[in-house]
Design an enzyme around this catalytic site. Sequence first.
Site, PDB file in Angstrom:
ATOM      1  CB  SER A   1      -0.912   0.002   1.287  1.00 26.48           C
ATOM      2  OG  SER A   1      -1.543   1.343   1.513  1.00 26.48           O
TER       3      SER A   1
ATOM      4  CE1 TYR B   1      -3.873  -1.781   5.734  1.00 21.98           C
ATOM      5  CE2 TYR B   1      -3.123   0.227   4.833  1.00 21.98           C
ATOM      6  CZ  TYR B   1      -3.796  -0.824   4.643  1.00 21.98           C
ATOM      7  OH  TYR B   1      -3.924  -1.039   3.168  1.00 21.98           O
TER       8      TYR B   1
END
Length: 239
Positions: free
Chosen positions: A139, A152
Amino acid sequence: MDINTKTAIITGASSGIGTAFSSALIEQGATVYGLARSTNKLKKIQEKLGKQFIPVTLDITDYKAVEQWIDNTFSEQNLPDILINNAGLGRFGEVDKLSVEDWESMIKTNLSGTFYMTRQLVPLMKENESVCHIINIASIAGKIGNPQLTGYNASKFGVRGFSEALFKEVRYDGIKVTCFYPGSIATDFFKQVDMDTHPNMMQPGDVADVLVNILQTPDNFLINDITMRPLNPKPPSEQ
Protein backbone atom coordinates in the site's frame (compact mmCIF):
# COMPACT_ATOMS: atom_id res chain seq x y z
CA MET A 1 5.77 -14.38 -19.17
CA ASP A 2 3.05 -15.77 -21.38
CA ILE A 3 0.17 -15.97 -18.89
CA ASN A 4 -1.76 -18.48 -21.00
CA THR A 5 -1.85 -21.93 -19.31
CA LYS A 6 -0.07 -20.59 -16.21
CA THR A 7 -1.19 -21.48 -12.69
CA ALA A 8 -1.81 -18.62 -10.27
CA ILE A 9 -2.64 -18.41 -6.57
CA ILE A 10 -4.41 -15.27 -5.39
CA THR A 11 -5.16 -14.59 -1.74
CA GLY A 12 -8.03 -12.30 -0.79
CA ALA A 13 -9.76 -13.34 -4.01
CA SER A 14 -13.35 -12.93 -2.82
CA SER A 15 -13.61 -9.17 -3.35
CA GLY A 16 -11.97 -5.98 -4.59
CA ILE A 17 -8.74 -6.17 -6.52
CA GLY A 18 -8.42 -9.87 -5.69
CA THR A 19 -11.49 -10.58 -7.80
CA ALA A 20 -10.30 -8.17 -10.50
CA PHE A 21 -6.91 -9.90 -10.59
CA SER A 22 -8.61 -13.30 -10.93
CA SER A 23 -10.76 -12.10 -13.80
CA ALA A 24 -7.85 -10.48 -15.63
CA LEU A 25 -5.62 -13.56 -15.39
CA ILE A 26 -8.39 -15.92 -16.49
CA GLU A 27 -9.01 -13.69 -19.51
CA GLN A 28 -5.35 -14.27 -20.37
CA GLY A 29 -5.79 -18.05 -20.12
CA ALA A 30 -4.51 -18.75 -16.62
CA THR A 31 -5.95 -21.12 -14.07
CA VAL A 32 -6.53 -19.30 -10.77
CA TYR A 33 -6.74 -20.74 -7.30
CA GLY A 34 -8.74 -18.07 -5.51
CA LEU A 35 -8.22 -18.11 -1.75
CA ALA A 36 -10.45 -16.49 0.86
CA ARG A 37 -12.38 -17.35 4.02
CA SER A 38 -15.85 -16.91 2.50
CA THR A 39 -16.98 -20.03 0.64
CA ASN A 40 -20.19 -18.39 -0.59
CA LYS A 41 -18.41 -15.41 -2.11
CA LEU A 42 -15.88 -17.65 -3.83
CA LYS A 43 -18.60 -19.84 -5.30
CA LYS A 44 -20.37 -16.78 -6.72
CA ILE A 45 -17.13 -15.67 -8.33
CA GLN A 46 -16.65 -19.12 -9.85
CA GLU A 47 -20.17 -18.93 -11.31
CA LYS A 48 -19.13 -15.72 -13.03
CA LEU A 49 -15.57 -16.58 -14.07
CA GLY A 50 -15.97 -20.28 -14.86
CA LYS A 51 -14.04 -23.44 -14.13
CA GLN A 52 -10.66 -21.78 -14.54
CA PHE A 53 -11.36 -20.14 -11.18
CA ILE A 54 -10.85 -22.75 -8.46
CA PRO A 55 -12.32 -21.59 -5.13
CA VAL A 56 -10.29 -22.42 -2.02
CA THR A 57 -11.70 -21.67 1.41
CA LEU A 58 -8.61 -20.99 3.50
CA ASP A 59 -7.51 -18.76 6.36
CA ILE A 60 -3.99 -17.67 5.42
CA THR A 61 -3.20 -16.79 9.05
CA ASP A 62 -3.38 -20.51 9.87
CA TYR A 63 0.06 -21.75 8.88
CA LYS A 64 -0.75 -25.45 9.24
CA ALA A 65 -3.81 -25.07 7.02
CA VAL A 66 -1.73 -23.24 4.41
CA GLU A 67 0.92 -25.95 4.50
CA GLN A 68 -1.62 -28.74 4.20
CA TRP A 69 -3.43 -27.14 1.26
CA ILE A 70 -0.21 -26.52 -0.67
CA ASP A 71 1.07 -30.05 0.01
CA ASN A 72 -2.24 -31.53 -1.17
CA THR A 73 -2.55 -29.32 -4.26
CA PHE A 74 0.87 -28.91 -5.84
CA SER A 75 3.51 -31.38 -6.97
CA GLU A 76 6.16 -31.87 -9.64
CA GLN A 77 3.28 -32.41 -12.09
CA ASN A 78 1.41 -29.28 -10.96
CA LEU A 79 3.81 -26.46 -10.21
CA PRO A 80 2.73 -22.89 -9.41
CA ASP A 81 3.80 -20.03 -11.69
CA ILE A 82 2.29 -16.95 -10.05
CA LEU A 83 1.59 -16.02 -6.41
CA ILE A 84 -0.31 -12.85 -5.62
CA ASN A 85 -0.27 -12.07 -1.89
CA ASN A 86 -3.25 -9.74 -1.89
CA ALA A 87 -5.22 -10.52 1.29
CA GLY A 88 -5.20 -7.62 3.71
CA LEU A 89 -7.21 -5.68 6.25
CA GLY A 90 -7.05 -2.30 7.92
CA ARG A 91 -7.93 -1.19 11.43
CA PHE A 92 -7.29 2.49 12.04
CA GLY A 93 -7.10 4.43 15.30
CA GLU A 94 -4.82 6.27 17.69
CA VAL A 95 -2.09 4.05 19.09
CA ASP A 96 -3.43 4.15 22.64
CA LYS A 97 -6.90 3.21 21.40
CA LEU A 98 -5.93 0.55 18.88
CA SER A 99 -6.78 -2.81 20.42
CA VAL A 100 -4.25 -5.60 20.68
CA GLU A 101 -6.70 -7.77 18.74
CA ASP A 102 -6.78 -5.31 15.82
CA TRP A 103 -2.98 -4.98 15.85
CA GLU A 104 -2.49 -8.74 15.76
CA SER A 105 -5.15 -9.23 13.08
CA MET A 106 -3.35 -6.83 10.76
CA ILE A 107 0.08 -8.30 11.38
CA LYS A 108 -1.16 -11.87 10.94
CA THR A 109 -3.13 -11.18 7.76
CA ASN A 110 -1.05 -8.52 6.03
CA LEU A 111 2.42 -9.74 6.94
CA SER A 112 2.48 -13.24 8.42
CA GLY A 113 0.01 -14.57 5.85
CA THR A 114 2.29 -13.29 3.08
CA PHE A 115 5.22 -15.10 4.66
CA TYR A 116 3.28 -18.34 5.17
CA MET A 117 2.20 -18.53 1.53
CA THR A 118 5.57 -17.51 0.14
CA ARG A 119 7.61 -19.82 2.34
CA GLN A 120 5.67 -22.85 1.15
CA LEU A 121 5.46 -21.95 -2.53
CA VAL A 122 9.01 -20.76 -3.22
CA PRO A 123 10.49 -24.31 -3.14
CA LEU A 124 7.94 -25.38 -5.75
CA MET A 125 8.71 -22.35 -7.90
CA LYS A 126 12.40 -23.19 -7.75
CA GLU A 127 11.55 -26.54 -9.37
CA ASN A 128 9.67 -24.80 -12.19
CA GLU A 129 11.72 -24.54 -15.37
CA SER A 130 9.80 -21.41 -16.35
CA VAL A 131 10.30 -18.00 -14.76
CA CYS A 132 7.83 -17.51 -11.91
CA HIS A 133 6.47 -14.32 -10.36
CA ILE A 134 5.45 -13.31 -6.84
CA ILE A 135 3.38 -10.13 -6.46
CA ASN A 136 3.00 -8.68 -2.97
CA ILE A 137 0.28 -6.08 -2.50
CA ALA A 138 1.45 -3.53 0.03
CA SER A 139 0.00 0.00 0.00
CA ILE A 140 1.12 3.58 -0.21
CA ALA A 141 0.96 3.11 3.58
CA GLY A 142 4.01 0.89 3.15
CA LYS A 143 6.01 3.98 2.19
CA ILE A 144 4.43 6.84 4.13
CA GLY A 145 3.48 6.82 7.81
CA ASN A 146 0.41 8.70 8.98
CA PRO A 147 -1.39 9.28 12.29
CA GLN A 148 -3.94 6.62 13.27
CA LEU A 149 -2.31 4.12 10.92
CA THR A 150 0.42 2.78 13.21
CA GLY A 151 -0.65 -0.86 12.95
CA TYR A 152 -1.50 -0.73 9.26
CA ASN A 153 1.70 1.17 8.48
CA ALA A 154 3.75 -1.34 10.45
CA SER A 155 2.26 -4.30 8.58
CA LYS A 156 2.67 -2.72 5.14
CA PHE A 157 6.19 -1.42 5.84
CA GLY A 158 6.87 -5.03 6.78
CA VAL A 159 5.59 -6.23 3.41
CA ARG A 160 7.87 -3.67 1.77
CA GLY A 161 10.97 -4.94 3.58
CA PHE A 162 10.00 -8.57 3.04
CA SER A 163 9.54 -7.96 -0.69
CA GLU A 164 12.84 -6.15 -1.18
CA ALA A 165 14.80 -8.84 0.65
CA LEU A 166 12.91 -11.62 -1.14
CA PHE A 167 13.55 -10.26 -4.65
CA LYS A 168 17.29 -10.19 -3.96
CA GLU A 169 17.13 -13.69 -2.49
CA VAL A 170 15.31 -15.53 -5.27
CA ARG A 171 16.17 -13.60 -8.43
CA TYR A 172 18.84 -16.13 -9.41
CA ASP A 173 16.32 -18.94 -9.00
CA GLY A 174 14.21 -17.56 -11.84
CA ILE A 175 11.61 -16.01 -9.53
CA LYS A 176 10.57 -12.41 -9.95
CA VAL A 177 9.24 -10.42 -6.99
CA THR A 178 7.24 -7.22 -7.38
CA CYS A 179 5.69 -5.13 -4.62
CA PHE A 180 2.67 -2.95 -5.40
CA TYR A 181 2.13 0.31 -3.49
CA PRO A 182 -1.37 1.46 -4.50
CA GLY A 183 -3.12 4.52 -3.20
CA SER A 184 -6.89 4.59 -2.74
CA ILE A 185 -8.84 2.01 -4.75
CA ALA A 186 -12.64 1.94 -4.85
CA THR A 187 -13.21 -1.35 -3.01
CA ASP A 188 -14.95 -2.63 0.11
CA PHE A 189 -11.70 -2.14 2.04
CA PHE A 190 -12.87 1.31 3.04
CA LYS A 191 -16.00 -0.11 4.66
CA GLN A 192 -13.69 -1.65 7.26
CA VAL A 193 -12.75 1.85 8.40
CA ASP A 194 -16.14 3.55 7.89
CA MET A 195 -15.05 5.52 4.83
CA ASP A 196 -16.94 6.02 1.59
CA THR A 197 -15.48 5.38 -1.84
CA HIS A 198 -15.80 7.99 -4.59
CA PRO A 199 -15.26 8.23 -8.37
CA ASN A 200 -11.78 9.76 -8.10
CA MET A 201 -10.37 6.62 -6.52
CA MET A 202 -8.59 4.13 -8.74
CA GLN A 203 -10.69 1.29 -10.12
CA PRO A 204 -9.86 -2.39 -9.44
CA GLY A 205 -9.85 -3.22 -13.15
CA ASP A 206 -7.24 -0.55 -13.87
CA VAL A 207 -4.95 -1.96 -11.18
CA ALA A 208 -5.51 -5.44 -12.63
CA ASP A 209 -4.40 -4.15 -16.05
CA VAL A 210 -1.12 -3.01 -14.49
CA LEU A 211 -0.71 -6.45 -12.93
CA VAL A 212 -1.11 -8.15 -16.31
CA ASN A 213 1.39 -5.79 -17.94
CA ILE A 214 4.00 -6.49 -15.27
CA LEU A 215 3.50 -10.25 -15.49
CA GLN A 216 3.91 -10.10 -19.27
CA THR A 217 7.32 -8.43 -19.19
CA PRO A 218 10.23 -10.40 -20.74
CA ASP A 219 11.76 -13.05 -18.51
CA ASN A 220 14.95 -11.09 -17.80
CA PHE A 221 13.11 -7.82 -17.15
CA LEU A 222 12.07 -7.07 -13.56
CA ILE A 223 9.97 -4.28 -12.12
CA ASN A 224 10.53 -4.91 -8.43
CA ASP A 225 8.22 -2.22 -7.11
CA ILE A 226 5.58 0.13 -8.46
CA THR A 227 3.61 2.96 -6.89
CA MET A 228 0.22 3.95 -8.28
CA ARG A 229 -2.12 6.72 -7.18
CA PRO A 230 -5.15 8.66 -8.37
CA LEU A 231 -4.03 11.81 -10.19
CA ASN A 232 -6.69 13.78 -8.30
CA PRO A 233 -7.51 11.96 -5.06
CA LYS A 234 -10.10 14.40 -3.74
CA PRO A 235 -13.80 13.45 -3.75
CA PRO A 236 -15.79 15.32 -6.42
CA SER A 237 -17.76 17.03 -3.64
CA GLU A 238 -14.58 18.80 -2.52
CA GLN A 239 -13.67 20.15 -5.98
